[in-house]
Design a protein around this motif. Structure first.
Motif: not given
Length: 553
Positions: A191-194, A268-277, A200-202, A220-227
């Motif tokens: 969370r904090e690195v983002m 080692r699974g696939e990760k989708r970050i930043l709104h999955g993009k 930032g938040l927006y 800029t991100y969602t709770q799913q991005d944090i996970r």
């Protein structure tokens, strides 16, 4: 010299001692008579900055190791790594001593000033899980010093792999999810690195303003991005043994060396970050996944304006114009040679901008309140404070002896100390300020630390070397005031005030304040109890407790 070069040189020329003093208040821990003269001799702000880039860094951990000389049977710390844990309480005090000595007396002023600014953005703190680990904190601060003039991506990677950050934001020893035990990766750093370190938040425009969609800011991100990001930061620990045990911070090496990967504990699974993009493919190892995620953050268009505003606020002005932010963000995006994230280019853009050098913005709001730590730092620098022999104790035991100012009580700086913020959000946030300013769309973050009484009592206690304060805290800093005392002895009162005005405020004292100081001298100098030294101290105090000094322009 070509025409273009001549114009640039003229733009960065040092026009006066007053202007030089104001510049040094932003680029160093405070102007001195000597530093003003040196900057005038160089004659060009950009040349001065580039000379600073070449100066040898001063490292805090090295300072402590070189100064901690054992007494009463205690071995020198340099030869006793276990002393860090045995005397951790006392060495927490020595961490402060190292910081004060370096920022006041060492030559690499710009590097140290930028490192301090970075420490208020990429925050770790003594308050929390690092309380008993001064070696980890010192080593982390040195990362900021080492990479202050490097590339932001390099700095971000070094910060991410440092065990102090791993311990502070609880991803050191962070293992992948285990459905059988209902264990999930820690989300703290994810969370904090983002939120606090990069984007930032927006979503932001290049000038730092928020992008809007149907009138609302865009996250800029969602709770799913944090996970998903939390899954990235699994598998890091130190290299002293088995992974689960390594969260214990077991020795000096583990607290000061970069964390290493344990791929069996990494998701080692696939990760989708930043709104999955942004997709981090499955099968990657710990380092590959972490570095890929950090690269995606680094490349995000928010980073330039996000970092620009925060560094401008820490060094120059609390309320930079959108144009100022955009120009600095542009330097972050491209240093002129196609390189993104060059901190040298960012620093030059901040300090050499037309708003910073010539105040070409609204003069009513340009500037910033000085942080409490900057008051004594400038005081000690301006008047060449000498240090004294200090014996460090842990309880009743005497352990180390060395020279220092022994000025380390955060109660005297309104709880502000190096790496001692109460939370990961720093001592204050970029949007802090009293209601009276915020309703006008302005901020004044540093005022959050001033409190009801400000810091006048603190600075007056130091300026006058108040016997009670000095005895209570065993302060050894001694100001050298021969020049000021001589001016009073020769009745050169106006010359004294002008000298102090130049060094302390860049000659920005209100004429009424100068007149009040002159009136004070003439009224009290004949008092038989008033020595020339005491008068010099009181006049310095009058200026340093004035609003003209508090608000740095």
């Amino acid at each position: 010299m070509r025409q273009g070069e001549s114009e640039k040189s003229s733009r960065y020329s040092v026009r006066s001692a007053e202007e030089a003093s104001a510049f040094l208040s932003r680029a160093t821990f405070g102007a001195t008579e000597e530093s003003i003269r040196e900057l005038q001799r160089v004659g060009d702000y950009r040349q001065w900055i580039r000379r600073e880039f070449k100066k040898k860094p001063s490292y805090h951990l090295e300072w402590v190791l070189n100064h901690a000389k054992g007494v009463d049977g205690t071995e020198d710390l340099k030869n006793d790594p276990e002393g860090w844990q045995r005397y951790s309480d006392a060495l927490g005090t020595m961490q402060r001593d190292a910081w004060w000595d370096i920022v006041v007396r060492h030559a690499d002023q710009l590097r140290q000033r930028v490192a301090f600014a970075l420490s208020e953005i990429l925050v770790v703190s003594r308050n929390g899980p690092l309380l008993n680990f001064p070696d980890a904190r010192l080593s982390y601060y040195d990362i900021l010093v080492r990479y202050a003039f490097d590339n932001f991506k390099t700095l971000l990677i070094a910060v991410t792999y440092h065990p102090a950050m791993g311990k502070y934001l609880s991803y050191l020893g962070n293992a992948k999810a285990d459905p059988r035990s209902d264990r999930h990766p820690d989300e703290n750093y994810a969370r904090e690195v983002m939120q606090l370190f990069t984007i930032g938040l927006y979503q932001l425009n290049p000038d730092g303003s928020r992008k809007l969609r149907r009138g609302n800011p865009i996250p800029t991100y969602t709770q799913q991005d944090i996970r998903e990001m939390a899954r990235v930061f699994t598998g890091l620990s130190d290299d002293n043994g088995e992974f689960p045990a390594e969260a214990a911070f077991s020795d000096f090496h583990s607290r000061t060396s970069a964390m290493v990967p344990f791929d069996e504990y990494h998701d080692r699974g696939e990760k989708r970050i930043l709104h999955g993009k942004k997709i981090i493919p499955a099968g990657g190892d710990t380092v590959t996944d972490i570095n890929t995620a950090l690269h995606h953050l680094f490349m995000h268009p928010n980073v330039g304006p996000f970092l620009a505003r925060r560094l401008i606020q820490r060094l120059v002005t609390s309320n930079p114009s959108p144009g100022y932010i955009a120009r600095v963000a542009g330097a972050f995006n491209d240093n002129g040679k196609g390189v993104r994230g060059d901190l040298k280019a960012v620093i030059e853009a901040i300090l050499l901008d037309k708003e910073a050098l010539r105040g070409r913005h609204d003069p009513k709001i340009f500037g910033k309140f000085r942080e409490p730590l900057l008051y004594p730092a400038h005081l000690f620098r301006a008047f060449h404070a000498k240090n004294g022999i200090h014996t460090l104790r842990q309880g009743e035991e005497r352990v180390y002896r060395y020279r220092s100012f022994n000025f380390n009580g955060t109660g005297m700086t309104r709880q502000e100390g190096p790496l001692e913020a109460l939370t990961v959000f720093n001592y204050f946030t970029p949007d802090d300020g009293p209601y009276s300013l915020k309703k006008k769309g302005l901020v004044a973050p540093e005022l959050e630390l001033y409190g009801k009484q400000g810091i006048d009592d603190v600075i007056m206690g130091l300026v006058t070397e108040n016997s009670y304060v000095y005895r209570l805290f065993h302060i050894t800093a001694r100001l050298q005031l021969q020049r000021e005392i001589a001016l009073i002895a020769r009745k050169r009162y106006r010359r004294l005030i002008d000298r102090l005005d130049l060094i302390l405020t860049g000659s920005r004292l209100d004429p009424r304040t100068k007149q009040a100081a002159l009136h004070y001298i003439k009224r009290h100098i004949r008092d038989k109890r008033m020595t020339h030294e005491k008068m010099a101290r009181l006049v310095i105090g009058l200026i340093m407790t004035s609003p003209d000094y508090a608000f740095q322009r």
